[in-house]
Design a protein around this motif. Structure first.
Motif, PDB file in Angstrom:
ATOM      1  N   VAL A  72       0.853  -1.182   0.000  1.00  0.00           N
ATOM      2  CA  VAL A  72       0.000   0.000   0.000  1.00  0.00           C
ATOM      3  C   VAL A  72       0.889   1.231   0.000  1.00  0.00           C
ATOM      4  CG1 VAL A  72      -1.692   1.318   1.348  1.00  0.00           C
ATOM      5  CG2 VAL A  72      -1.937  -1.160   1.123  1.00  0.00           C
ATOM      6  N   VAL A  73       0.557   2.159  -0.878  1.00  0.00           N
ATOM      7  CA  VAL A  73       1.290   3.418  -0.996  1.00  0.00           C
ATOM      8  C   VAL A  73       0.399   4.510  -0.435  1.00  0.00           C
ATOM      9  CG1 VAL A  73       2.443   5.005  -2.557  1.00  0.00           C
ATOM     10  CG2 VAL A  73       2.362   2.568  -3.105  1.00  0.00           C
ATOM     11  N   ILE A  74       0.949   5.311   0.481  1.00  0.00           N
ATOM     12  CA  ILE A  74       0.186   6.390   1.120  1.00  0.00           C
ATOM     13  C   ILE A  74       0.934   7.698   0.930  1.00  0.00           C
ATOM     14  CG2 ILE A  74      -0.704   7.284   3.307  1.00  0.00           C
ATOM     15  CD1 ILE A  74      -0.997   4.403   4.266  1.00  0.00           C
ATOM     16  N   ALA A  75       0.201   8.718   0.501  1.00  0.00           N
ATOM     17  CA  ALA A  75       0.787  10.048   0.342  1.00  0.00           C
ATOM     18  C   ALA A  75       0.879  10.725   1.707  1.00  0.00           C
ATOM     19  CB  ALA A  75      -0.050  10.889  -0.606  1.00  0.00           C
ATOM     20  N   ARG A  76       2.025  11.294   1.996  1.00  0.00           N
ATOM     21  CA  ARG A  76       2.243  11.953   3.291  1.00  0.00           C
ATOM     22  C   ARG A  76       1.341  13.166   3.498  1.00  0.00           C
ATOM     23  NH1 ARG A  76       6.610   9.658   5.705  1.00  0.00           N
ATOM     24  NH2 ARG A  76       8.214   8.788   4.354  1.00  0.00           N
ATOM     25  N   ASP A  77       0.930  13.817   2.404  1.00  0.00           N
ATOM     26  CA  ASP A  77       0.104  15.007   2.552  1.00  0.00           C
ATOM     27  C   ASP A  77      -1.402  14.702   2.543  1.00  0.00           C
ATOM     28  OD1 ASP A  77       0.031  14.377  -0.156  1.00  0.00           O
ATOM     29  OD2 ASP A  77       0.280  16.442  -0.843  1.00  0.00           O
ATOM     30  N   ALA A  78      -1.765  13.426   2.625  1.00  0.00           N
ATOM     31  CA  ALA A  78      -3.170  13.032   2.699  1.00  0.00           C
ATOM     32  C   ALA A  78      -3.692  13.238   4.116  1.00  0.00           C
ATOM     33  CB  ALA A  78      -3.334  11.580   2.278  1.00  0.00           C
ATOM     34  N   ASP A  79      -5.004  13.297   4.253  1.00  0.00           N
ATOM     35  CA  ASP A  79      -5.668  13.497   5.546  1.00  0.00           C
ATOM     36  C   ASP A  79      -5.314  12.350   6.491  1.00  0.00           C
ATOM     37  OD1 ASP A  79      -7.474  13.669   7.705  1.00  0.00           O
ATOM     38  OD2 ASP A  79      -9.078  14.435   6.433  1.00  0.00           O
ATOM     39  N   GLY A  80      -4.804  12.693   7.647  1.00  0.00           N
ATOM     40  CA  GLY A  80      -4.377  11.705   8.641  1.00  0.00           C
ATOM     41  C   GLY A  80      -5.491  10.814   9.132  1.00  0.00           C
ATOM     42  N   ARG A  81      -6.725  11.304   9.137  1.00  0.00           N
ATOM     43  CA  ARG A  81      -7.849  10.463   9.573  1.00  0.00           C
ATOM     44  C   ARG A  81      -8.051   9.296   8.626  1.00  0.00           C
ATOM     45  NH1 ARG A  81     -12.012  15.309   9.958  1.00  0.00           N
ATOM     46  NH2 ARG A  81     -11.005  15.537   7.958  1.00  0.00           N
ATOM     47  N   GLN A 122       2.759  -4.452   3.593  1.00  0.00           N
ATOM     48  CA  GLN A 122       3.800  -3.424   3.607  1.00  0.00           C
ATOM     49  C   GLN A 122       3.212  -2.069   3.231  1.00  0.00           C
ATOM     50  OE1 GLN A 122       7.056  -4.196   0.955  1.00  0.00           O
ATOM     51  NE2 GLN A 122       8.035  -2.258   1.405  1.00  0.00           N
ATOM     52  N   VAL A 123       3.592  -1.029   3.989  1.00  0.00           N
ATOM     53  CA  VAL A 123       3.172   0.342   3.707  1.00  0.00           C
ATOM     54  C   VAL A 123       4.395   1.146   3.288  1.00  0.00           C
ATOM     55  CG1 VAL A 123       2.176   2.460   4.652  1.00  0.00           C
ATOM     56  CG2 VAL A 123       1.318   0.244   5.401  1.00  0.00           C
ATOM     57  N   VAL A 124       4.241   1.890   2.202  1.00  0.00           N
ATOM     58  CA  VAL A 124       5.302   2.754   1.709  1.00  0.00           C
ATOM     59  C   VAL A 124       4.715   4.152   1.564  1.00  0.00           C
ATOM     60  CG1 VAL A 124       6.915   3.171  -0.168  1.00  0.00           C
ATOM     61  CG2 VAL A 124       6.348   0.842   0.494  1.00  0.00           C
ATOM     62  N   TYR A 125       5.482   5.148   1.994  1.00  0.00           N
ATOM     63  CA  TYR A 125       5.017   6.531   1.926  1.00  0.00           C
ATOM     64  C   TYR A 125       5.696   7.273   0.784  1.00  0.00           C
ATOM     65  CZ  TYR A 125       2.957   5.672   6.469  1.00  0.00           C
ATOM     66  OH  TYR A 125       2.200   5.155   7.483  1.00  0.00           O
ATOM     67  N   VAL A 126       4.900   8.116   0.122  1.00  0.00           N
ATOM     68  CA  VAL A 126       5.415   9.033  -0.891  1.00  0.00           C
ATOM     69  C   VAL A 126       5.024  10.437  -0.455  1.00  0.00           C
ATOM     70  CG1 VAL A 126       5.396   7.358  -2.780  1.00  0.00           C
ATOM     71  CG2 VAL A 126       3.367   8.740  -2.350  1.00  0.00           C
ATOM     72  N   ASP A 127       5.654  11.441  -1.039  1.00  0.00           N
ATOM     73  CA  ASP A 127       5.461  12.809  -0.564  1.00  0.00           C
ATOM     74  C   ASP A 127       4.153  13.466  -0.970  1.00  0.00           C
ATOM     75  OD1 ASP A 127       7.878  12.880   0.819  1.00  0.00           O
ATOM     76  OD2 ASP A 127       8.973  13.453  -0.990  1.00  0.00           O
ATOM     77  N   SER A 128       3.643  13.174  -2.151  1.00  0.00           N
ATOM     78  CA  SER A 128       2.602  14.013  -2.724  1.00  0.00           C
ATOM     79  C   SER A 128       1.407  13.241  -3.263  1.00  0.00           C
ATOM     80  CB  SER A 128       3.220  14.837  -3.859  1.00  0.00           C
ATOM     81  OG  SER A 128       2.249  15.447  -4.652  1.00  0.00           O
ATOM     82  N   MET A 129       0.208  13.678  -2.872  1.00  0.00           N
ATOM     83  CA  MET A 129      -1.016  13.125  -3.433  1.00  0.00           C
ATOM     84  C   MET A 129      -1.079  13.395  -4.938  1.00  0.00           C
ATOM     85  SD  MET A 129      -3.930  14.093  -0.588  1.00  0.00           S
ATOM     86  CE  MET A 129      -5.247  13.730  -1.717  1.00  0.00           C
TER      87      MET A 129
END
Length: 86
Positions: free
Chosen positions: A31-40, A55-62
């Motif tokens: 799963v890829v999650i954008a860091r600037d997405a809503d935390g809720r 596995q969760v991977v973070y990227v910077d931008s939605m």
């Protein structure tokens, strides 16, 4: 994981609701999650991934995640689907 891996993914789910379903059904490989997405939104997905061993991977931008997914709007999350289970 980078945006390039998302671009290259053959089986991809885009969006928080669809990603949640894929995790619960055991189909999500990563799963890829954008860091600037809503935390809720992202916190519940992060917890779900942890509970299901995904596995969760973070990227910077939605915006950039959306582009990598081939859509013209931002994407908070995307899931790369395990081909054997889809």
């Amino acid at each position: 994981m980078s945006y390039e891996k998302v671009k290259a993914a053959y089986n991809l789910i885009i969006g928080a609701k669809q990603t949640k379903k894929a995790i619960e059904q055991g189909m999500a490989q990563e799963v890829v999650i954008a860091r600037d997405a809503d935390g809720r939104i992202t916190q519940s997905l992060t917890d779900l991934c942890r509970n299901h061993g995904v596995q969760v991977v973070y990227v910077d931008s939605m915006r950039e995640l959306g582009k990598a997914c081939g859509i013209e709007v931002g994407a908070a999350t995307a899931a790369i689907i395990n081909c054997e289970r889809s």
